[in-house]
Design a protein around this motif. Structure first.
Motif, mmCIF file in Angstrom:
data_model
loop_
_atom_site.group_PDB
_atom_site.id
_atom_site.type_symbol
_atom_site.label_atom_id
_atom_site.label_comp_id
_atom_site.label_asym_id
_atom_site.label_seq_id
_atom_site.Cartn_x
_atom_site.Cartn_y
_atom_site.Cartn_z
ATOM 1 N N ASN A 1 -6.836 -8.234 -3.112
ATOM 2 C CA ASN A 1 -5.678 -7.540 -2.559
ATOM 3 C C ASN A 1 -5.940 -7.078 -1.126
ATOM 4 O O ASN A 1 -7.046 -6.633 -0.798
ATOM 5 N N ARG A 2 -4.903 -7.151 -0.304
ATOM 6 C CA ARG A 2 -5.024 -6.667 1.074
ATOM 7 C C ARG A 2 -5.229 -5.152 1.101
ATOM 8 O O ARG A 2 -6.017 -4.631 1.875
ATOM 9 N N TYR A 3 -4.474 -4.459 0.238
ATOM 10 C CA TYR A 3 -4.599 -3.007 0.152
ATOM 11 C C TYR A 3 -5.285 -2.659 -1.161
ATOM 12 O O TYR A 3 -5.269 -3.432 -2.102
ATOM 13 N N SER A 4 -5.846 -1.502 -1.240
ATOM 14 C CA SER A 4 -6.538 -1.084 -2.449
ATOM 15 C C SER A 4 -5.551 -0.974 -3.612
ATOM 16 O O SER A 4 -4.732 -0.068 -3.665
ATOM 17 N N LYS B 1 2.942 1.532 3.936
ATOM 18 C CA LYS B 1 3.936 0.569 4.409
ATOM 19 C C LYS B 1 5.082 0.473 3.403
ATOM 20 O O LYS B 1 4.971 -0.190 2.387
ATOM 21 N N TRP C 1 -3.056 -2.912 -4.172
ATOM 22 C CA TRP C 1 -1.765 -3.518 -3.829
ATOM 23 C C TRP C 1 -1.974 -4.885 -3.191
ATOM 24 O O TRP C 1 -2.847 -5.053 -2.338
ATOM 25 N N GLY D 1 0.819 -1.201 0.000
ATOM 26 C CA GLY D 1 0.000 0.000 0.000
ATOM 27 C C GLY D 1 0.856 1.256 0.000
ATOM 28 O O GLY D 1 2.067 1.221 -0.176
#
Length: 204
Positions: free
Chosen positions: A184-187, A82, A189, A79
């Motif tokens: 995906n865990r992040y938008s 991080k 990403w 993301g």
């Protein structure tokens, strides 16, 4: 008469016990009596065993590397917040991060080619490392032993550990990749990935 004698004996024993206790309280310091009473009360209690706090290891490893090894941890970005990280011997290192907005292929090739023999090379991505990475840069990384550099897709999370001028042991994890998908865990990403281990010092 027998009952009276028993009663008299019990009365005398009670008075004697009281007098003996009075004498002890007068002769023995109060601190000693309090400590003795506390010790008697603690006899029935179960001992509380406390485990020592775990010692922190280099680069936050669960178990320490041997004295003859280097500790490392490579963490890809995840993301916008991080950032990618490279830890070597408990110190965060500067790394070459390839973004989709800028072409760093030439700098990457020059850095690898100018690295002296006996060097450890750590590579990691944050955001996208595929769109602007030219084929000549991918070939240089591939020669170092990468099996995933040409499989990298848009915003794939990728981490790679390589050696120049010597071979890394087979039991060391050298590369890891995670591609973007609909979960995906992040938008936009995928989840960050990491590899860590211990590299023997005598290889270099």
């Amino acid at each position: 008469i027998t009952g009276f004698v028993k009663f008299l004996g019990l009365l005398l024993a009670t008075v004697f016990s009281w007098y003996l206790g009075y004498l002890l309280s007068a002769l023995v310091p109060e601190e000693v009596l309090s400590a003795s009473i506390n010790n008697l009360q603690d006899i029935g209690k179960k001992p509380v065993i406390r485990a020592p706090a775990p010692k922190r290891q280099k680069c936050d490893h669960w178990s320490p590397c041997s004295p003859g090894s280097y500790a490392y941890r490579v963490l890809s970005g995840g993301g916008k917040e991080k950032l990618a990280k490279i830890c070597f011997e408990d110190e965060l290192q500067k790394q070459l991060v390839v973004y989709c907005l800028t072409d760093h292929s030439a700098e990457m090739v020059a850095f690898i080619e100018n690295a002296p023999e006996g060097s450890l090379l750590f590579m990691v991505t944050h955001d996208d490392g595929s769109t602007r990475l030219k084929n000549d840069a991918k070939q240089v990384v591939e020669k170092l032993g990468s099996k995933e550099i040409k499989n990298m897709k848009f915003r794939s999370s990728w981490a790679f550990v390589a050696a120049k001028g010597f071979e890394l042991p087979d039991n060391i994890q050298k590369e890891k990749i995670n591609h973007s998908d609909k979960n995906n865990r992040y938008s936009g990403w995928p989840a960050e990935i990491q590899i860590e281990g211990c590299i023997p010092r005598n290889l270099m």
